[in-house]
Write an enzyme that holds these catalytic residues in place. Sequence first.
Site, mmCIF file in Angstrom:
data_model
loop_
_atom_site.group_PDB
_atom_site.id
_atom_site.type_symbol
_atom_site.label_atom_id
_atom_site.label_comp_id
_atom_site.label_asym_id
_atom_site.label_seq_id
_atom_site.Cartn_x
_atom_site.Cartn_y
_atom_site.Cartn_z
ATOM 1 N N MET A 32 0.309 -1.311 -0.092
ATOM 2 C CA MET A 32 -0.238 0.083 0.247
ATOM 3 C C MET A 32 1.208 1.217 -0.221
ATOM 4 S SD MET A 32 -3.052 -0.905 1.639
ATOM 5 C CE MET A 32 -3.095 -0.481 3.560
ATOM 6 N N LEU A 35 6.418 2.803 1.438
ATOM 7 C CA LEU A 35 7.251 1.932 1.570
ATOM 8 C C LEU A 35 8.995 2.316 2.762
ATOM 9 C CD1 LEU A 35 8.092 0.852 -2.100
ATOM 10 C CD2 LEU A 35 6.158 0.730 -0.595
ATOM 11 N N HIS A 39 9.157 -3.436 3.608
ATOM 12 C CA HIS A 39 9.027 -3.481 2.036
ATOM 13 C C HIS A 39 10.536 -3.562 1.197
ATOM 14 C CE1 HIS A 39 5.391 -0.106 3.290
ATOM 15 N NE2 HIS A 39 4.832 -1.959 3.114
ATOM 16 N N LYS A 151 4.570 -10.278 9.461
ATOM 17 C CA LYS A 151 4.248 -9.034 10.269
ATOM 18 C C LYS A 151 2.750 -8.639 9.912
ATOM 19 C CE LYS A 151 3.624 -4.699 11.206
ATOM 20 N NZ LYS A 151 2.685 -4.327 10.497
ATOM 21 N N ASP A 152 2.538 -9.578 8.477
ATOM 22 C CA ASP A 152 0.670 -9.608 8.921
ATOM 23 C C ASP A 152 0.387 -10.855 8.441
ATOM 24 O OD1 ASP A 152 0.221 -6.412 8.340
ATOM 25 O OD2 ASP A 152 1.707 -6.619 7.027
ATOM 26 N N GLN A 155 -3.010 -12.271 7.343
ATOM 27 C CA GLN A 155 -2.975 -11.877 5.549
ATOM 28 C C GLN A 155 -2.759 -12.964 4.767
ATOM 29 O OE1 GLN A 155 -2.729 -7.576 3.755
ATOM 30 N NE2 GLN A 155 -0.540 -8.541 3.491
ATOM 31 N N VAL A 178 10.573 -6.976 9.420
ATOM 32 C CA VAL A 178 11.472 -6.121 9.646
ATOM 33 C C VAL A 178 11.319 -5.257 10.934
ATOM 34 C CG1 VAL A 178 13.228 -4.082 8.621
ATOM 35 C CG2 VAL A 178 12.183 -6.709 7.083
ATOM 36 N N LEU A 186 8.437 -2.939 11.622
ATOM 37 C CA LEU A 186 8.413 -1.120 10.590
ATOM 38 C C LEU A 186 6.844 -1.737 10.053
ATOM 39 C CD1 LEU A 186 11.089 -1.300 11.185
ATOM 40 C CD2 LEU A 186 11.566 -0.946 9.333
HETATM 41 P P1 AMP Z 1 1.762 -2.667 3.113
HETATM 42 O O1 AMP Z 1 2.521 -2.202 2.370
HETATM 43 O O2 AMP Z 1 1.443 -2.352 5.025
HETATM 44 O O3 AMP Z 1 0.228 -3.152 2.566
HETATM 45 O O4 AMP Z 1 2.647 -4.490 3.021
HETATM 46 C C1 AMP Z 1 3.101 -4.690 2.256
HETATM 47 C C2 AMP Z 1 4.015 -5.706 2.092
HETATM 48 O O5 AMP Z 1 5.129 -5.177 3.187
HETATM 49 C C3 AMP Z 1 2.529 -6.779 3.616
HETATM 50 O O6 AMP Z 1 3.137 -8.419 2.737
HETATM 51 C C4 AMP Z 1 3.335 -6.489 4.121
HETATM 52 O O7 AMP Z 1 3.490 -7.364 5.374
HETATM 53 C C5 AMP Z 1 5.028 -6.547 4.203
HETATM 54 N N1 AMP Z 1 5.813 -6.241 5.502
HETATM 55 C C6 AMP Z 1 4.927 -4.424 6.037
HETATM 56 N N2 AMP Z 1 6.013 -3.893 6.914
HETATM 57 C C7 AMP Z 1 6.564 -4.621 7.347
HETATM 58 C C8 AMP Z 1 8.071 -5.608 7.951
HETATM 59 N N3 AMP Z 1 7.958 -5.029 9.153
HETATM 60 N N4 AMP Z 1 8.761 -6.307 8.329
HETATM 61 C C9 AMP Z 1 8.454 -7.356 6.163
HETATM 62 N N5 AMP Z 1 7.588 -7.239 5.970
HETATM 63 C C10 AMP Z 1 6.463 -6.316 5.848
#
Ligand code: AMP
Length: 286
Positions: A32, A35, A39, A151-152, A155, A178, A186
């Site tokens: 989303m 970044l 990400h 992290k999710d 999901q 991370v 993060l």
């Molecule tokens: P988002 O933009 O938050 O929807 O995340 C996009 C992707 O990045 C999803 O698959 C998240 O699980 C992954 N993601 C977000 N934050 C982290 C993190 N801290 N460590 C690893 N992956 C992450």
Amino acid sequence: MSTVAVPTIADLRRRVREARRRGLVIGAVPTMGALHEGHGRLIERARQECGFVVVTVFVNPTQFNGPADYSRYPRALDADLAFADARGADVVFAPSAEEMYPRPRQTFVETGEVAEFMEGRFRPGHFRGVATVVAKLLNIVAPDRAYFGQKDAQQVAVVRRMVDDLNFPVEIVEVGTVRESDGLALSSRNARLGAEQRRMAVALYEALDAARKQIAGGERSPAEVKRCAAEVLARYSGVRTEYFEVADPVRLTPLDHIEGPVRLAGAIWVGQTRLIDNMLGVPPAR
Ligand code: AMP
């Protein structure tokens, strides 16, 4: 900068077709935007394993529970493009909401048990929105591999189950969480935290880590693990706990006894910001 921003489905498909003609393995990293290094880890992994890497940046309105959260969600497309470029992405697919949803929707991906508890319980309709948009993105990009963050965790479980149930020809790759140096996972939402809130935000990591250690030490009662986690969370006065669960690592359903590895997961509110995190708890061999 060699990474290009692509706003339309037709243009994205043309570029992916061209890459496939060149014999390249296609990798997709759905995000989303806003970044960060979390990400970044996904993009780097995709870069290592794929010949053509598509990062998608789309703040999906249908997975938010309120218009306020959707409109407050951070957006930074120029920075995202530079970030994706620095990590070697080939294309950033950044469609508008109109490009993704040109008409009122009539067709959705319905999710089952794996989407019911934890996030599903507190964010009704969230995973229906997630599953539907991920299905659309997988159909648009048609990647060989798609990268998701642990992290999710729920999901990833929902996406895995959808891909399995609906026979999407894609391999789902899971990448570890991370964290900041104090343990905070993060998240794009961290940008909203003030200094004092940022200090409080580590509460969930602390509670998860305490629970993980307790389980590694032989604790087999989820109720006891949750009690201990609640104690840790209570030390942080500015934090409101939405849930803290001990769940089956695949089904994501609550457990009443710990026999094997479990998914520890929680959601907290720090001011107006909702944060989630999770860890694996592994009991000692009997
Ligand atoms: P988002 O933009 O938050 O929807 O995340 C996009 C992707 O990045 C999803 O698959 C998240 O699980 C992954 N993601 C977000 N934050 C982290 C993190 N801290 N460590 C690893 N992956 C992450």
